[in-house]
Design an enzyme around this catalytic site. Structure first.
Site, PDB file in Angstrom:
ATOM      1  N   PHE A 143       0.868  -1.185   0.000  1.00  0.00           N
ATOM      2  CA  PHE A 143       0.000   0.000   0.000  1.00  0.00           C
ATOM      3  C   PHE A 143       0.898   1.226   0.000  1.00  0.00           C
ATOM      4  O   PHE A 143       1.647   1.448   0.942  1.00  0.00           O
ATOM      5  CB  PHE A 143      -0.938   0.046   1.204  1.00  0.00           C
ATOM      6  CG  PHE A 143      -1.835   1.253   1.140  1.00  0.00           C
ATOM      7  CD1 PHE A 143      -3.011   1.227   0.401  1.00  0.00           C
ATOM      8  CD2 PHE A 143      -1.484   2.436   1.777  1.00  0.00           C
ATOM      9  CE1 PHE A 143      -3.815   2.362   0.297  1.00  0.00           C
ATOM     10  CE2 PHE A 143      -2.288   3.577   1.673  1.00  0.00           C
ATOM     11  CZ  PHE A 143      -3.448   3.536   0.939  1.00  0.00           C
ATOM     12  N   ASP A 228       9.252   2.905   2.210  1.00  0.00           N
ATOM     13  CA  ASP A 228       8.047   3.675   2.524  1.00  0.00           C
ATOM     14  C   ASP A 228       7.769   3.483   4.015  1.00  0.00           C
ATOM     15  O   ASP A 228       7.186   2.491   4.434  1.00  0.00           O
ATOM     16  CB  ASP A 228       6.871   3.202   1.664  1.00  0.00           C
ATOM     17  CG  ASP A 228       5.596   3.998   1.960  1.00  0.00           C
ATOM     18  OD1 ASP A 228       5.562   4.719   2.976  1.00  0.00           O
ATOM     19  OD2 ASP A 228       4.632   3.878   1.170  1.00  0.00           O
ATOM     20  N   LYS A 257       2.370  10.919   7.229  1.00  0.00           N
ATOM     21  CA  LYS A 257       1.515  10.702   8.398  1.00  0.00           C
ATOM     22  C   LYS A 257       1.977  11.452   9.653  1.00  0.00           C
ATOM     23  O   LYS A 257       1.721  12.636   9.757  1.00  0.00           O
ATOM     24  CB  LYS A 257       1.344   9.199   8.619  1.00  0.00           C
ATOM     25  CG  LYS A 257       0.522   8.565   7.477  1.00  0.00           C
ATOM     26  CD  LYS A 257      -0.198   7.296   7.846  1.00  0.00           C
ATOM     27  CE  LYS A 257      -1.256   6.963   6.806  1.00  0.00           C
ATOM     28  NZ  LYS A 257      -0.851   5.986   5.804  1.00  0.00           N
TER      29      LYS A 257
HETATM   30  C1  LIG Z   1      -1.001   6.050   4.310  1.00  0.00           C
HETATM   31  C2  LIG Z   1       0.107   5.526   3.488  1.00  0.00           C
HETATM   32  C3  LIG Z   1       0.434   6.101   2.254  1.00  0.00           C
HETATM   33  C4  LIG Z   1      -0.368   7.222   1.641  1.00  0.00           C
HETATM   34  O1  LIG Z   1      -0.400   8.377   2.420  1.00  0.00           O
HETATM   35  P1  LIG Z   1      -1.517   9.487   2.135  1.00  0.00           P
HETATM   36  O2  LIG Z   1      -1.109  10.632   3.034  1.00  0.00           O
HETATM   37  O3  LIG Z   1      -2.836   8.904   2.516  1.00  0.00           O
HETATM   38  O4  LIG Z   1      -1.437   9.826   0.700  1.00  0.00           O
HETATM   39  C5  LIG Z   1       1.511   5.595   1.564  1.00  0.00           C
HETATM   40  N1  LIG Z   1       2.235   4.574   2.055  1.00  0.00           N
HETATM   41  C6  LIG Z   1       1.949   3.991   3.232  1.00  0.00           C
HETATM   42  C7  LIG Z   1       2.797   2.865   3.725  1.00  0.00           C
HETATM   43  C8  LIG Z   1       0.857   4.438   3.978  1.00  0.00           C
HETATM   44  O5  LIG Z   1       0.545   3.826   5.114  1.00  0.00           O
END
Ligand SMILES: *Cc1c(COP(=O)(O)O)cnc(C)c1O
Length: 403
Positions: A143, A228, A257
């Site tokens: 994700f 990520d 985040k």
């Molecule tokens: C939440 C998340 C995203 C996307 O972040 P947004 O601020 O919602 O665009 C990307 N990668 C990971 C691992 C996430 O948990």
């Protein structure tokens, strides 16, 4: 404690907004620390913390102070001009990550897109990949956000189906399978993009040798390792970065985040000069990226993380979380995976769906979120008290029949 959920504003939202979410029927009005209060005055313990965007809890006094002070002084300049909060934030974040350069954006998905662009440009200009042929290896179950490029390499049918055509240049291999990563690397490979722990996937932790193995493969084949850490990073797992558990340093950190302190969207790509230095004026940008308010709050977040206090709390409370959840296995719970103050809990289908469990938790004053049908993810704010955490876990035990 019985809680009557508020209905009317919820129904209005159902009527007048796109249904891209299926929220629990609660309408929150204010929140402090780990507790939220709805419009009727019912209190709920927040065990989701905005998917880790609220690692420092709601209304953190220092973050609020910094935000208020900045709001009254300067909020936006665009990157056409430099403002007085920009360099300090970027330097502090670079130092926290042990990297030279920072490129601030707003949302997580934008930071992932930024990392993809940087990796491709690095591939063409530094590695010498044939123009237009750059390949990025991604993981199954990933994700990385919701942009068209990113959902193109998602294998979640809800995220993916119906949104094509998709951008080429990505190859997915099974998460945790080092041999598959090695087999997929060729002369056009510019990056391996992965989550050190898959949050949305259900807090999926790879085998211990996976991240060190990917690091070694990337170094050996001159490929960038892009981690990520948007959900896993910034204290959640008990370390500043989830990669730290394996002493792995990726070439690119992708952050978001919690970087915004639960106040503003702040994301960033952090890397050394040889990598991020490939971008020159006009080649990438964002109107709001690195704005003064974002930098002020982000800098306060980095300052808090630099003390290590929140990481220590996540480690200590993580022991409570793990012990309590492991005792539920076999009693309404099939399996649990935890690292720091973060857990994926697979619910026994005889108890109900993940959604059923979350609704039952809500009736007991606890808010959590299911993922992939039968898994509950817990990501309490790192500032939660041990007593509140134990109380929340008591409610879960009662709901799954493990009490
Ligand atoms: C939440 C998340 C995203 C996307 O972040 P947004 O601020 O919602 O665009 C990307 N990668 C990971 C691992 C996430 O948990």
């Amino acid at each position: 404690m019985t809680v009557t959920p508020t209905r009317t504003p919820y129904q209005l939202a159902e009527e007048r907004t796109a249904h891209n979410y299926h929220p629990l029927p609660v309408v929150v009005e204010h929140a402090e620390g780990a507790w939220m209060t709805d419009v009727e005055g019912n209190r709920f313990l927040d065990l989701l913390a905005g998917y880790s965007a609220l690692n420092f809890g709601h209304s953190h006094p220092e973050l609020l102070r910094v935000a208020h002070e900045q709001l009254d002084r300067l909020t936006l300049t665009s990157r056409a001009f430099v403002h007085d909060r920009f360099a300090d934030f970027c330097a502090a974040l670079g130092d926290l990550a042990g990297k030279d350069l920072v490129l601030p954006m707003n949302t997580g998905a934008e930071a992932v897109e930024t990392a993809i662009k940087v990796a491709r440009k690095w591939g063409y200009e530094v590695k010498g990949v044939t123009p237009g042929q750059a390949k990025i290896i991604v993981m199954t179950g990933n994700f990385h956000g919701r942009t068209t490029t990113v959902v193109g390499f998602s294998d979640d049918p809800d995220a993916h189906n119906g949104f094509g055509p998709f951008a080429p240049g990505f190859e997915a291999v099974p998460y945790g399978d080092l041999a598959a990563v090695e087999a997929a690397i060729d002369e056009n490979t510019v990056a391996v993009l992965l989550e050190p722990i898959q949050g949305e996937g259900g807090v999926v932790i790879p085998p211990d040798d996976f991240l060190p193995g990917v690091r070694e493969l990337c170094t050996r084949h001159n490929v960038l390792m892009a981690a990520d850490e948007i959900q896993a990073g910034l204290g959640r797992t008990g370390r500043t970065f989830a990669c730290d558990h394996h002493d792995v340093v990726p070439d690119l950190y992708i952050l978001g985040k919690a970087l915004g302190g639960g106040i503003v969207p702040v994301s960033a790509v952090v890397a050394d000069r040889e990598v991020l230095g490939v971008l020159r004026p006009g080649q990438h940008g964002s109107t709001f990226g690195g704005n003064p308010l974002a930098c002020a709050v982000g800098h306060a977040v980095v300052t808090m993380l630099a003390t290590g206090e929140h990481q220590r709390r996540a480690t200590e409370l993580g022991v409570v979380l793990r012990e309590r959840l492991e005792a539920m296995v076999g009693h309404g719970v099939l399996a649990v995976r935890t690292r720091g103050l973060w857990a994926g809990i697979d619910i026994d289908p005889t108890v109900g769906t993940g959604r059923d469990v979350c609704e039952a938790l809500m009736a007991r004053g606890v808010l959590a979120k299911d993922t992939h049908g039968s898994t509950i993810r817990l990501a309490p704010p790192l500032v939660i008290s041990e007593e509140d955490l134990r109380w929340g876990l008591d409610q879960l035990a009662a709901v799954v029949g493990a009490a």
